[in-house]
Design an enzyme around this catalytic site. Structure first.
Site, short mmCIF file in Angstrom:
data_model
loop_
_atom_site.label_atom_id
_atom_site.label_comp_id
_atom_site.label_asym_id
_atom_site.label_seq_id
_atom_site.Cartn_x
_atom_site.Cartn_y
_atom_site.Cartn_z
N THR A 1 -9.16 9.27 8.29
CA THR A 1 -8.85 8.01 7.59
C THR A 1 -8.59 6.86 8.57
O THR A 1 -7.98 5.86 8.20
CB THR A 1 -7.61 8.21 6.70
OG1 THR A 1 -6.51 8.69 7.53
CG2 THR A 1 -7.87 9.21 5.60
N LYS B 1 0.84 -1.20 0.00
CA LYS B 1 0.00 0.00 0.00
C LYS B 1 0.87 1.25 0.00
O LYS B 1 1.60 1.50 0.96
CB LYS B 1 -0.93 -0.02 1.22
CG LYS B 1 -1.86 -1.24 1.23
CD LYS B 1 -2.75 -1.28 2.45
CE LYS B 1 -1.99 -1.51 3.73
NZ LYS B 1 -2.87 -1.80 4.88
N GLY C 1 -8.76 3.56 10.32
CA GLY C 1 -9.35 2.27 9.98
C GLY C 1 -9.18 1.84 8.53
O GLY C 1 -9.72 0.81 8.13
N THR C 2 -8.41 2.59 7.75
CA THR C 2 -8.30 2.24 6.32
C THR C 2 -7.69 0.86 6.10
O THR C 2 -8.16 0.09 5.26
CB THR C 2 -7.47 3.29 5.56
OG1 THR C 2 -6.26 3.55 6.28
CG2 THR C 2 -8.22 4.58 5.39
N GLY C 3 -6.62 0.54 6.84
CA GLY C 3 -5.96 -0.74 6.63
C GLY C 3 -6.84 -1.92 6.99
O GLY C 3 -6.93 -2.91 6.26
N CYS C 4 -7.50 -1.82 8.15
CA CYS C 4 -8.42 -2.89 8.57
C CYS C 4 -9.54 -3.05 7.55
O CYS C 4 -9.92 -4.17 7.19
CB CYS C 4 -9.03 -2.55 9.92
SG CYS C 4 -7.85 -2.21 11.24
#
Length: 271
Positions: free
Chosen positions: A209, A178, A211-214
């Protein structure tokens, strides 16, 4: 839905975010938005809000194992997503459980929170490399996690290939690197070492932003559970997350969450 009206089942093995923006809360919201049945194995409890993580309490390996067996042995799963696994003992416990489960695994090697709070002990990194990553259908590290896992630093788009090669060397079938921390458009590289898929999206001027990875990893798992290929699942998940980031909203005094229900509230079902 399956032939019997039962949605695909997806299991998240992750920590709880009391603020609701990341962790199992984000995972379950994502799964609901994408039309799959979400289930959870809680690995840790955090006291967390828009300003950061105020406390973390890891669950015993016995509790993690019992939750996992309870769900998988009775309900079954079509995909599993792993998130916060704070210690080597938990990483190894979860890896042992996953090795006996016939379902694709999406590994989000969570190292630190959006606010920079550590969520993975340094002593657990070797277990992630040797026990967890080899089981992954897709590993989804951000650039900070790539450095912690491989030592490779990425400062340009071209170097995403180096990062992917270093991650793939630890055994996942696909690596999604990412590149959101690079300047310009939000570009990610998905590769299995042969195929390359460059995923681009406009960068939204929105600081909320959390929580984007989860959310991305859970969206990939949801699409895999529906029977999509890895490139199809990642492309659909990237589209969903891009919409969620654009709709992210202020919550508390710090960094707010992405909007997991953005497609539902706008009357446009997510893919």
């Amino acid at each position: 839905m399956t032939a019997h009206g039962i949605p695909p089942r997806v299991l998240t093995v992750a920590g709880s975010d009391s603020g609701g923006g990341a962790g199992i809360q984000a995972d379950l919201k994502t799964m609901l938005a994408l039309g799959v049945h979400g289930m959870s194995v809680v690995t840790a409890v955090t006291a967390q809000n828009s300003l950061g993580v105020q406390g973390t309490w890891e669950l015993p390996a016995e509790a993690v194992r019992a939750q996992y067996r309870s769900v998988v042995d009775d309900v079954g799963v079509q995909a599993v997503k792993t998130g916060m696994l704070s210690s080597a003992e938990l990483v190894e416990t979860v890896a042992e459980l996953l090795a006996g489960t016939d379902a694709p695994v999406v590994v989000d090697p969570v190292g630190v929170s959006k606010h920079g709070d550590p969520l993975l002990a340094a002593s657990a990194l070797d277990s992630v490399r040797t026990k967890l990553l080899p089981l992954a259908a897709v590993a989804t590290p951000n650039l900070d996690e790539v450095v912690r896992l491989t030592g490779v630093r990425v400062e340009s788009e071209e170097q995403l290939r180096d990062a992917a090669a270093a991650v793939l060397a630890h055994g996942p079938r696909w690596a999604l690197i990412k590149g959101g921390h690079l300047p310009g458009d939000a570009v990610d590289l998905l590769t299995d070492g042969v195929e390359e898929h460059w995923l681009r999206a406009p960068r939204h001027d929105n600081r909320h932003t959390h929580g984007t990875g989860c959310t991305l990893a859970s969206a990939i798992a949801a699409q895999l559970a529906k029977g999509q290929s890895v490139p199809e699942a990642v492309t659909a998940a990237k589209s969903y997350v891009t919409g969620a980031i654009a709709a992210g909203f202020a919550l508390g005094a710090g960094i707010g969450p992405v909007d997991h229900g953005w497609a539902l509230t706008r009357g446009t079902p997510a893919a």
